[in-house]
Scaffold this motif. Structure first.
Motif, mmCIF file in Angstrom:
data_model
loop_
_atom_site.group_PDB
_atom_site.id
_atom_site.type_symbol
_atom_site.label_atom_id
_atom_site.label_comp_id
_atom_site.label_asym_id
_atom_site.label_seq_id
_atom_site.Cartn_x
_atom_site.Cartn_y
_atom_site.Cartn_z
ATOM 1 N N MET A 96 0.795 -1.230 0.000
ATOM 2 C CA MET A 96 0.000 0.000 0.000
ATOM 3 C C MET A 96 0.827 1.279 0.000
ATOM 4 S SD MET A 96 -3.309 -0.935 2.269
ATOM 5 C CE MET A 96 -2.556 -1.920 3.556
ATOM 6 N N HIS A 97 2.013 1.187 -0.453
ATOM 7 C CA HIS A 97 2.825 2.391 -0.598
ATOM 8 C C HIS A 97 3.614 2.357 -1.907
ATOM 9 C CE1 HIS A 97 5.969 -0.335 0.392
ATOM 10 N NE2 HIS A 97 6.851 0.579 0.131
ATOM 11 N N VAL A 103 -3.666 5.233 -4.020
ATOM 12 C CA VAL A 103 -3.915 5.628 -2.631
ATOM 13 C C VAL A 103 -5.409 5.650 -2.309
ATOM 14 C CG1 VAL A 103 -3.904 8.141 -2.980
ATOM 15 C CG2 VAL A 103 -3.152 7.177 -0.792
ATOM 16 N N GLU A 104 -6.249 5.934 -3.290
ATOM 17 C CA GLU A 104 -7.691 5.956 -3.031
ATOM 18 C C GLU A 104 -8.252 4.551 -2.752
ATOM 19 O OE1 GLU A 104 -7.190 6.194 -7.585
ATOM 20 O OE2 GLU A 104 -6.262 7.169 -5.863
ATOM 21 N N THR A 106 -6.852 2.631 -0.481
ATOM 22 C CA THR A 106 -6.362 2.295 0.859
ATOM 23 C C THR A 106 -7.465 1.724 1.749
ATOM 24 O OG1 THR A 106 -4.596 3.941 0.734
ATOM 25 C CG2 THR A 106 -5.229 3.187 2.934
ATOM 26 N N PHE A 127 1.522 0.626 5.639
ATOM 27 C CA PHE A 127 1.163 1.575 4.592
ATOM 28 C C PHE A 127 2.122 2.746 4.665
ATOM 29 C CE2 PHE A 127 -1.597 2.511 8.205
ATOM 30 C CZ PHE A 127 -1.508 3.891 8.343
ATOM 31 N N SER A 131 -0.790 7.330 2.359
ATOM 32 C CA SER A 131 -2.000 6.855 3.040
ATOM 33 C C SER A 131 -2.153 7.401 4.453
ATOM 34 C CB SER A 131 -1.999 5.318 3.086
ATOM 35 O OG SER A 131 -2.032 4.786 1.789
ATOM 36 N N TYR A 134 -5.428 8.660 5.944
ATOM 37 C CA TYR A 134 -6.457 7.673 6.240
ATOM 38 C C TYR A 134 -6.247 6.964 7.584
ATOM 39 C CZ TYR A 134 -7.486 8.059 1.241
ATOM 40 O OH TYR A 134 -7.809 8.519 -0.007
ATOM 41 N N GLU A 135 -5.224 7.345 8.328
ATOM 42 C CA GLU A 135 -4.865 6.592 9.532
ATOM 43 C C GLU A 135 -6.015 6.473 10.528
ATOM 44 O OE1 GLU A 135 -1.319 6.107 12.833
ATOM 45 O OE2 GLU A 135 -1.311 7.879 11.534
ATOM 46 N N ILE A 138 -8.498 4.023 9.221
ATOM 47 C CA ILE A 138 -7.946 2.666 9.323
ATOM 48 C C ILE A 138 -8.094 2.174 10.757
ATOM 49 C CG2 ILE A 138 -5.803 1.321 9.260
ATOM 50 C CD1 ILE A 138 -4.995 3.072 6.811
#
Length: 157
Positions: A96-97, A103-104, A106, A127, A131, A134-135, A138
């Motif tokens: 995811m990086h 990134v969308e 994630t 990630f 991202s 979004y933490e 998540i």
């Protein structure tokens, strides 16, 4: 060097591989291990599960890895499109990086990973900086699904 430990000249990756080597020992005795974004299946030796399932979007890399690991089960699909697959140890690192991951995707990807984990199972993923916004979302996906969540920040933050 411990079995399955990978080398890198980058200190952040050295730390990641050390964490991974240590944490994957918890897969011992588990039935199904899922390597989401498995690529060349370099993490397969870390799994101590009865079954190994590799998921990747790159059909050519997945086919090549499967030729070298014929005992592996493979799924050629994006993580968020896998469906009802369930495992005891779910791993998704260095996915995811990378430059191929949008990134969308994630939150759909993390949501799919959470859904893949059996009730007594474990999830390990990382990630990258893109991202980070979004933490908190998540965290919101993880909290209701797991009895404990451990986060480690490493690398160039």
């Amino acid at each position: 060097m411990p079995r399955g430990l990978r080398l890198s000249l980058k200190p952040a990756k050295q730390l990641l591989w050390l964490f991974l080597w240590r944490d994957m020992r918890f897969s011992k005795g588990m039935e199904i291990g899922i390597d989401a974004g498995c690529g060349r299946m370099e993490n397969k030796p870390l799994f101590q599960t009865s079954r190994y399932v590799g998921i990747d979007v790159d059909k050519d890399r997945l086919s090549e890895a499967h030729r070298r690991n014929p005992d592996a089960e493979v799924i050629n699909a994006p993580i968020e499109d896998v469906g009802d697959l369930k495992g005891d140890m779910v791993l998704c690192v260095q996915v995811m990086h990378n430059r191929f991951f949008k990134v969308e995707n994630t939150l759909p990807a993390v949501s799919a990973l959470v859904q893949m984990v059996r009730p007594t199972g474990a999830l390990i993923f990382n990630f990258g900086r893109p991202s980070f916004p979004y933490e908190s979302q998540i965290d919101g996906l993880l909290a209701p699904a797991f009895s404990s969540v451990k986060k480690r920040k490493y690398g160039a933050l």
